[in-house]
Design an enzyme around this catalytic site. Structure first.
Site, PDB file in Angstrom:
ATOM      1  N   CYS A   5       0.406   3.667   2.907  1.00  0.00           N
ATOM      2  CA  CYS A   5       0.903   3.040   4.141  1.00  0.00           C
ATOM      3  C   CYS A   5       2.416   3.218   4.248  1.00  0.00           C
ATOM      4  O   CYS A   5       2.944   3.469   5.335  1.00  0.00           O
ATOM      5  CB  CYS A   5       0.559   1.557   4.165  1.00  0.00           C
ATOM      6  SG  CYS A   5      -1.213   1.216   4.059  1.00  0.00           S
TER       7      CYS A   5
ATOM      8  N   CYS B  10       0.836  -1.210   0.000  1.00  0.00           N
ATOM      9  CA  CYS B  10       0.000   0.000   0.000  1.00  0.00           C
ATOM     10  C   CYS B  10       0.874   1.265   0.000  1.00  0.00           C
ATOM     11  O   CYS B  10       1.522   1.541   1.013  1.00  0.00           O
ATOM     12  CB  CYS B  10      -0.903  -0.068   1.229  1.00  0.00           C
ATOM     13  SG  CYS B  10      -1.710   1.455   1.696  1.00  0.00           S
TER      14      CYS B  10
END
Length: 103
Positions: free
Chosen positions: A31, A28
């Site tokens: 992230c 991600c």
């Protein structure tokens, strides 16, 4: 930042005080952008705030338990209970403002 999973979140989540739990995944991009911010917060707040990281792919049970539907999601726990949730990437100031209400 301490990496936790379905098996050990409970033992790493403090029953007293504050904890930020970062739910994300290695693939991600937002992230990945959040990880250095969480590391900085962990270093700056020291003993006042525990910072934990949960990989949702490795710990789907924990993510489901706390209603994580998007990544990154950061939950603030106070005395072992979730009290605030921030979904999506936010600047460091957003997390500092959140913590300021509780520290």
């Amino acid at each position: 930042m301490i990496r936790v999973n379905d098996a050990n979140l409970t033992e790493n989540l403090p029953s007293q005080g504050l904890a930020l739990v970062d739910f994300g995944a290695v693939w991600c991009p937002p992230c990945k952008m959040l990880k250095p911010i969480m590391n900085e917060i962990g270093a700056e707040y020291g003993e006042k705030v525990t910072v934990l990281e949960v990989d949702c792919d490795e710990s789907p049970e924990t993510a489901s338990t706390y209603g994580v539907m998007s990544m990154p999601t950061v939950l603030l726990f106070r005395d072992g209970q979730p009290v605030e949730k921030l979904v999506g990437f936010r600047p460091k100031s957003a997390y500092e403002n959140l913590l300021a209400k509780y520290v």
